[in-house]
Design a protein around this motif. Structure first.
Motif, short mmCIF file in Angstrom:
data_model
loop_
_atom_site.label_atom_id
_atom_site.label_comp_id
_atom_site.label_asym_id
_atom_site.label_seq_id
_atom_site.Cartn_x
_atom_site.Cartn_y
_atom_site.Cartn_z
N ASP A 308 0.86 -1.18 0.00
CA ASP A 308 0.00 0.00 0.00
C ASP A 308 0.90 1.23 0.00
O ASP A 308 1.90 1.26 0.68
N GLY A 309 0.52 2.24 -0.76
CA GLY A 309 1.39 3.41 -0.89
C GLY A 309 0.94 4.65 -0.16
O GLY A 309 1.68 5.64 -0.14
N ASP A 310 -0.27 4.65 0.42
CA ASP A 310 -0.73 5.92 0.99
C ASP A 310 -1.27 5.83 2.41
O ASP A 310 -1.78 6.81 2.95
N SER A 312 -3.78 3.99 3.38
CA SER A 312 -5.19 3.62 3.36
C SER A 312 -5.29 2.30 2.61
O SER A 312 -4.88 2.22 1.45
N GLY A 313 -5.78 1.28 3.27
CA GLY A 313 -5.69 -0.09 2.76
C GLY A 313 -6.20 -0.26 1.33
O GLY A 313 -7.10 0.44 0.89
N ASN A 314 -5.61 -1.22 0.63
CA ASN A 314 -5.95 -1.44 -0.77
C ASN A 314 -6.89 -2.63 -0.95
O ASN A 314 -6.89 -3.56 -0.15
N SER A 413 -6.69 6.18 -1.33
CA SER A 413 -6.84 5.36 -2.53
C SER A 413 -6.77 3.88 -2.16
O SER A 413 -5.82 3.45 -1.52
N ALA A 414 -7.77 3.11 -2.58
CA ALA A 414 -7.75 1.66 -2.38
C ALA A 414 -7.11 0.96 -3.56
O ALA A 414 -7.06 -0.26 -3.61
N ASP A 416 -4.01 2.35 -5.21
CA ASP A 416 -2.73 2.96 -5.60
C ASP A 416 -1.76 1.92 -6.13
O ASP A 416 -0.88 2.24 -6.91
CA CA Z 1 -3.91 2.70 -0.51
#
Ligand code: CA
Length: 682
Positions: A308-310, A312-314, A413-414, A416
């Motif tokens: 994950d990059g932000d 917030s879970g993907n 973003s889910a 990213d």
């Molecule tokens: Ca994310």
């Protein structure tokens, strides 16, 4: 695509087999450094794509980049392949150069609260479509407008009525939809935006604008279509459904029966959820033959990493990945997925009109590394941006409109990790797949694109992890050649696995890697150290209800959504959820016992009960631990391993201890229970 993660409940399963991207850091590097390098190595990978022959002359390669503007406004930067920063014109120019013919923008009626604060998801409306559409048109791209006819996300799970239409009669709503469509398209036309396709609704399988019946839906479709024909007589009208495994033949018959005026029958196709490619081709061929309309894939995507990059879970992550990934989670995997789905729709023949990738530019506002020294500050800054610019999937302000989903799960973003740009905004070679599909492309140079490694290994406390660790790993090069490499595990990390818990350990590849500059390659593995469980089938890995007395068939052991391993105790009910699962264990020695349970799920309503209850029947000592479930894959834990302050039970040999799980909640509630432990305290 559905944005609230709970919609994917029951569709994904965790497993022991996953593909992990490798990190290119030195063996002596600290972990944050590894994560940074893992992030940036993707941009150097070159992909191979076979040319797709016999594409119809007007076949469209497309992408939905609705979030671009809000991500840019949040301060994120996109780059070209030479590393130059791109402004908006440059960004759309890059898409065009990469072989993209058309960009799609979603339009919500009024994605703002009463104070003018955006709901998020790009705060996409006519204004943002005009802004981006002008730039896209200047770059020579076609533009598709995707009307959701809602104030926020519309998908198979929800098709909410725009606020302004709530009090309207059916006839008034039809008139309002027609004038809204005409006004929106007129603004786009006046701005010179090259609108070539208009979608009248988004994934409308189960309804549109709050209407569920086909007669009502058809009246709304036709109102939208009339407006398109008036404002953009040259543009094509698309209907859009979510899943070719649904009964598209019946859908098409309904559209025909009520004379809906449309040109394109469009579908989403995400490999995880929407069946096989063969089925996609077969269903869309049948629809094309039956209706005489063109057919398109309007959404697809794939992940190049499980990270994950932000913050917030993907949607697709280490926790949710399939045991049998359809493509590798790599830049090459993205190229393979795009080319495979494009080929599958192109196989329909002349009726095939195109294939669109969903949100290739929804990158992190700022790259978030959970182990980085300033991770808290970055996450806080991302949260502020998601609220202020609407650059996450939902802001907290969406709660007034969508209290149960966005109101609870709002965030970044889910997807990213499914972008065709890396976490820092540099394009991946997979972005050029659109061009490569017309020309064919051989990867330049050799790179190790991925290493195949179990997602996690579990041991009972006291066992030697070395007995379970692989001494070789398989790797895949970007030319798809697979090789086996010897590895050495980090002994200092292994030595720390002395208590119950979750750990991350690393190995280093010791063999020469083709194409490598000699930098040591480290590969990550998650290790669970588990207590010795006194319960029979407490982890449900026997794959059935063995050991458990379960009061209602609405709950049972299945492969749906386990926390760990391949099975869990799953529950779902159309009616009220109410069941108990229990078993009794006899202590075989004096000592202290501890216990624990994990659960995830949703839609159980206010005041639901998910409880672990443990009773020493001989002493009367009782423990009750409750958790509140807040959504898909949002795991909650109760008991000693969640909170070591929970008192252990004193037991004497011969005592009986009963462990019970109680779940009670609203109709439609769902979830899973996993990792129920009763163990002697070590
Ligand atoms: Ca994310």
């Amino acid at each position: 695509m559905s944005k609230g993660k709970k919609l994917f409940s029951g569709l994904l399963s965790l497993s022991f087999s996953a593909m992990l991207l490798i990190s290119g850091c030195g063996a002596s590097s600290s972990e944050p450094k590894c994560a940074e390098l893992l992030d940036t190595s993707a941009r150097d990978i070159s992909v191979s794509v076979s040319r797709i022959d016999d594409l119809p002359a007007d076949f469209i390669m497309g992408a939905d980049v609705s979030s671009y503007l809000s991500i840019s406004e949040s301060g994120a930067v996109y780059y070209d392949f030479e590393g130059n920063k791109l402004d908006m014109d440059g960004f759309f120019g890059l898409l065009k150069q990469s072989g993209i013919d058309l960009v799609r923008f979603r339009v919500w009626n009024d994605p703002y609260d009463e104070k003018g604060r955006g709901y998020g998801g790009g705060n996409c409306d006519t204004k943002t479509a005009v802004q981006m559409g002008k730039s896209a048109t200047a770059a020579g791209l076609q533009v598709m407008i995707d009307f959701h006819y809602s104030d926020f996300w519309a998908d198979p799970g929800k098709q909410m009525t725009p606020k302004a239409w709530l009090a309207m009669s059916d006839d008034e709503k039809v008139a309002a939809l027609e004038s809204f469509t005409a006004d929106s398209l007129t603004e786009l036309k006046n701005a010179g935006v090259n609108v070539t396709i208009v979608s009248i609704g988004n994934e409308t399988d189960n309804g549109m604008s709050g209407e569920k019946g086909w007669t009502e839906k058809c009246n709304l479709y036709n109102a939208g279509s009339r407006a398109v024909r008036t404002v953009f007589p040259e543009a094509m009208v698309a209907v859009h459904f979510s899943n070719p495994e649904h009964d598209y033949v019946t859908y098409a018959r309904h559209l025909s029966d009520c004379n809906v005026d449309y040109d394109i029958f469009g579908t989403s196709y995400y490999p995880y959820w929407h069946g096989t490619l063969e089925n996609l081709t077969a269903v869309m061929s049948e629809i094309a033959e039956m209706t005489g309309k063109r057919v398109m894939v309007l959404e697809t995507s794939w992940a190049y990493t499980l990270e994950d990059g932000d913050g917030s879970g993907n949607t697709v992550s280490h926790e949710s990945n399939s045991s049998d990934p359809f493509y590798s989670f790599s830049v090459q995997g993205q190229a393979d997925e795009i080319a495979s789905v494009t080929r599958a729709i192109a196989d329909v023949g002349d009726a095939a009109l195109g294939c669109l990738y969903w949100e290739p530019a929804w990158i992190p506002v700022r790259y978030y590394d959970p182990k980085g020294s300033d991770s808290d500050r970055i996450l806080e800054a991302n949260r502020k941006s998601w609220e202020k610019y609407g650059s996450g999937w939902a802001s907290s302000y969406a709660s007034v409109y969508d209290p149960e989903d966005a109101g609870v799960y709002y965030g970044g973003s889910a997807v990213d990790n499914q972008a065709l740009f890396d976490f820092a905004g540099y394009p991946l070679d997979s972005l050029r797949t659109f061009r490569y599909m017309r020309e064919g492309h051989e990867a330049e140079g050799l790179t190790l694109s991925q290493v195949i490694m179990p997602a996690a290994v579990s041991i009972e406390i006291g066992e030697d992890i070395r007995e379970y660790l692989p001494m070789t790993v398989r790797g895949e090069l970007n030319n798809k050649q697979r090789l086996t490499f010897n590895v050495e595990w980090d002994e200092a990390e292994l030595a720390q696995l002395t208590a119950v818990g979750e750990y991350t350990v690393h190995c280093t590849i010791t063999d020469e890697i083709p194409g490598s500059d000699g930098t040591p390659r480290r590969v990550m593995l998650k290790v669970n150290v588990l207590p010795h469980n006194l319960l029979t089938n407490g982890d449900f890995e026997k794959g059935d209800n063995t050991g458990w007395d379960i009061s209602d068939p609405l709950a049972g052991v299945t492969e749906d959504d386990p926390y760990r391993g391949n099975y869990a105790l799953h529950f779902w009910s159309e009616g009220k959820v109410e069941f108990e699962a229990s078993q009794t264990v006899t202590a075989d020695k004096n000592g202290e016992m501890v216990f624990s349970m994990r659960a995830q799920g949703g839609d159980l309503g206010d005041g639901h009960v998910v409880r672990l209850e443990v009773i020493n029947n001989s002493t009367g000592q009782t423990y009750e631990g409750n958790v509140t479930l807040t959504g898909w894959q949002s795991w909650k834990e109760t008991g000693y391993y969640a909170d070591p302050d929970v008192a252990a039970f004193t037991v004497s040999a011969g005592d009986t201890v009963t462990v019970s799980i109680f779940v009670s909640g609203a109709a439609g509630g769902w979830g899973t229970i996993d990792d129920v432990f009763l163990a002697y305290k070590e």
